[in-house]
Design an enzyme around this catalytic site. Sequence first.
Site, PDB file in Angstrom:
ATOM      1  N   HIS A 195       9.578  43.311  19.305  1.00 10.74           N
ATOM      2  CA  HIS A 195       9.437  44.767  18.599  1.00 10.74           C
ATOM      3  C   HIS A 195      10.319  45.791  18.559  1.00 10.74           C
ATOM      4  O   HIS A 195      10.063  46.378  18.333  1.00 10.74           O
ATOM      5  CB  HIS A 195       7.654  45.130  19.466  1.00 10.74           C
ATOM      6  N   ARG A 302       0.993  49.364  12.328  1.00 10.53           N
ATOM      7  CA  ARG A 302       1.148  48.970  13.911  1.00 10.53           C
ATOM      8  C   ARG A 302      -0.018  49.757  14.232  1.00 10.53           C
ATOM      9  O   ARG A 302       1.574  50.527  15.124  1.00 10.53           O
ATOM     10  CB  ARG A 302       2.026  48.145  14.096  1.00 10.53           C
ATOM     11  N   ARG A 338      -3.577  47.939  11.176  1.00  8.99           N
ATOM     12  CA  ARG A 338      -3.938  46.938  11.830  1.00  8.99           C
ATOM     13  C   ARG A 338      -4.214  47.308  12.873  1.00  8.99           C
ATOM     14  O   ARG A 338      -4.349  47.837  14.320  1.00  8.99           O
ATOM     15  CB  ARG A 338      -2.818  46.579  11.657  1.00  8.99           C
ATOM     16  N   GLU A 439      -1.118  34.073  12.123  1.00 15.01           N
ATOM     17  CA  GLU A 439       0.915  34.288  13.158  1.00 15.01           C
ATOM     18  C   GLU A 439       0.774  32.934  14.400  1.00 15.01           C
ATOM     19  O   GLU A 439       0.982  32.962  14.694  1.00 15.01           O
ATOM     20  CB  GLU A 439       0.343  35.516  13.739  1.00 15.01           C
ATOM     21  N   ASN A 462       6.535  36.476  12.591  1.00 16.53           N
ATOM     22  CA  ASN A 462       7.518  37.171  13.293  1.00 16.53           C
ATOM     23  C   ASN A 462       7.032  36.091  14.592  1.00 16.53           C
ATOM     24  O   ASN A 462       7.375  35.458  15.782  1.00 16.53           O
ATOM     25  CB  ASN A 462       7.338  38.417  14.273  1.00 16.53           C
ATOM     26  N   ASP A 463       5.106  36.316  14.520  1.00 13.09           N
ATOM     27  CA  ASP A 463       4.845  36.036  15.668  1.00 13.09           C
ATOM     28  C   ASP A 463       4.242  34.482  15.002  1.00 13.09           C
ATOM     29  O   ASP A 463       4.663  33.400  15.906  1.00 13.09           O
ATOM     30  CB  ASP A 463       3.596  36.087  16.376  1.00 13.09           C
ATOM     31  N   ARG A 473       9.841  35.339  21.229  1.00  9.84           N
ATOM     32  CA  ARG A 473      10.656  35.888  20.596  1.00  9.84           C
ATOM     33  C   ARG A 473      11.275  37.331  20.656  1.00  9.84           C
ATOM     34  O   ARG A 473      12.581  37.686  20.613  1.00  9.84           O
ATOM     35  CB  ARG A 473       9.818  36.117  18.915  1.00  9.84           C
ATOM     36  N   CYS A 510       4.020  39.842   6.390  1.00  7.48           N
ATOM     37  CA  CYS A 510       4.276  41.352   6.741  1.00  7.48           C
ATOM     38  C   CYS A 510       5.045  41.031   7.982  1.00  7.48           C
ATOM     39  O   CYS A 510       6.236  42.265   8.439  1.00  7.48           O
ATOM     40  CB  CYS A 510       3.058  42.358   7.173  1.00  7.48           C
TER      41      CYS A 510
HETATM   42  C1  PEP Z   1       4.688  39.456  12.968  1.00  4.54           C
HETATM   43  O1  PEP Z   1       3.576  38.699  14.136  1.00  4.54           O
HETATM   44  O2  PEP Z   1       5.696  39.033  12.072  1.00  4.54           O
HETATM   45  C2  PEP Z   1       3.712  41.000  12.746  1.00  4.54           C
HETATM   46  C3  PEP Z   1       3.921  41.675  11.750  1.00  4.54           C
HETATM   47  O3  PEP Z   1       3.345  41.261  13.712  1.00  4.54           O
HETATM   48  P1  PEP Z   1       4.226  41.822  15.433  1.00  4.54           P
HETATM   49  O4  PEP Z   1       5.531  41.973  15.196  1.00  4.54           O
HETATM   50  O5  PEP Z   1       3.705  43.478  15.207  1.00  4.54           O
HETATM   51  O6  PEP Z   1       4.035  40.943  16.164  1.00  4.54           O
HETATM   52 MG    MG Z   2       2.004  39.875  15.294  1.00  6.00          MG
END
Ligand code: PEP
Ligand code: MG
Length: 579
Positions: A195, A302, A338, A439, A462-463, A473, A510
């Site tokens: 993040h 977020r 979210r 995710e 991402n997750d 990550r 996203c």
């Molecule tokens: C993701 O996991 O891709 C996402 C968009 O949420 P975050 O990066 O805030 O976990």
């Molecule tokens: Mg996420």
Amino acid sequence: MVSFALTGVGVSGGIAIGRAQLVSHATLEVAHYSIAPAKVDAEINRFAHAVGEVQRELEALHAATSGGEVPSELGPFLRVHAMILGDPAFAEAPKKTIAEQRCNAEWALTLQLGVLTDQFDQMDDAYLRERKQDVVQVGERVLKRLLGKPGPLPAPVAEEHTVLVAHDLSPADVIQFKRRHYGAFLTDIGGATSHTAIVARSLNVPAVVATHNARQLIRDSELVIVDGDAGVVIINPDRAVLAEYRLRQTELGLERQKLKRLRSKKAETLDGITVELHANIELPEDLTAAVDNGAAGIGLFRSEFLFLNREGLPSEDEQFEAYRAVAAGMQGKPVTIRTFDLGADKQAEGLAGLARVAANPALGLRAVRFCLAEPRLFQTQLRALLRASHHGKVRILVPMLASSAEIDQTLAAIAAAKESLREQRIPFDEAVEVGGMIEIPAAVIAMDPFLAKLDFLSIGTNDLIQYTLAVDRADEAVAHLYDPLHPAVVRLLAQAIATATKAGKPIAVCGEMAGEIALTRLLLGLGLRHFSMHPTQLLAIKQRVLTSEVAAMKSTVDRIRRAPSADRINLLVEQLNAL
Ligand code: PEP
Ligand code: MG
């Protein structure tokens, strides 16, 4: 001056040339100063006082476990912490150091923490070795007391030509830089989709993480070139190198300028397929960047960033105001908010009493799991979101859903919030759409309840990558294994997009993949029509969409779906991009 280069992971593109400014967390690096002989006793008392205060704080927390205000599972940890604090090796040894070395209390404590953690490292028993973490946590608590404030990173002087160099930055640290302007960021640690990296990217300045020892090697005020695309940092460059980077910097500026012309152009492929390009934001003030870059909506707000860098929790009214401002600002365009995704690498100060000690935070009580476990906090947010839905096209997006039962519980919570508003005759959009983030691989493999019960879906790559490949990550030690083009990731993406599309459910991406120009054609080829990304990426991605022909990509994309290795997929994606 010696010129040298460092490499890391470039997480935000562009080139910056500026002077280094080293920053450090109070707990990571404390000052070392001498104490006059006459003041040694007072310094020892200052240390004893801080230990006493933390002792009382731990007792109060422990007492609160029986009242239910603090989860009872925390009880044993609090007891261990109190024992550590009471141990002479912890509470007495630094006093001796202060007296003997005539140094400040923070320094004496840091020295003793070093001695203790070394001892723990040498223990044979794995359980005892792990207690090292507890010692560090207790040490940090006392350090914070000594320093008089538990706050985040002290804010350095902001300047456009300043390159911030830190060992690590938390998302909370980086978010406070949104209101200042820096040239670039460098950190020793961190992963590409942590993040911290995501927020750095949203600041639209070059950033390189995982440089390993930039903080140690670079000195304050040294001239630094940061190449965020290549993940390279050049310290004390010679004239020729500097001239070359200045030229590239100018070229990049011109390219950005040119892209601005696309702002109000419709995003459509060469073969006439319309694509929705939305923006990801962290704070209401990011709205300007979204609008300036022609976002067709907000695909991901977020909201948990409202929690960071503050004392206490945001009230319903405060949240409502933040959501209303974004909803109204987008003038009827969709605004996807979210629900809080707290936990893992985003811990809020205001939640200290609720936070738990988790062995694997990314697999723990995070996101919707946390909200379902804290119904009061969740209801406050849901009421605020629903109230905001009266002022624009708000859509509620729920993170980290894995199962049908969690969807049911979430929908029941939303129904309860709606009911309470109805009773109070507070207006909201009865038809507000509720979506789920995809995710966790389980959500793709068993998508049926998502399709049956939710209005829309959004893939958090991402997750999804982190959980598919079991790669943290945020951990640079395994960053090389974090691969969006691993066949398992690509197949899950293909499956999710195809399944949702067949069922007539809108599905977006996203995660960071949506803003990667090199992946736009792949995602289009897999059938994706909704993208959400950092506002700064919108125009470059739009340009890519405008120059892509989906029909021409079909055979290559079919081969990508079946490809056995990431290497092979990389090659095929290059072919797609060369079409
Ligand atoms: C993701 O996991 O891709 C996402 C968009 O949420 P975050 O990066 O805030 O976990
Ligand atoms: Mg996420």
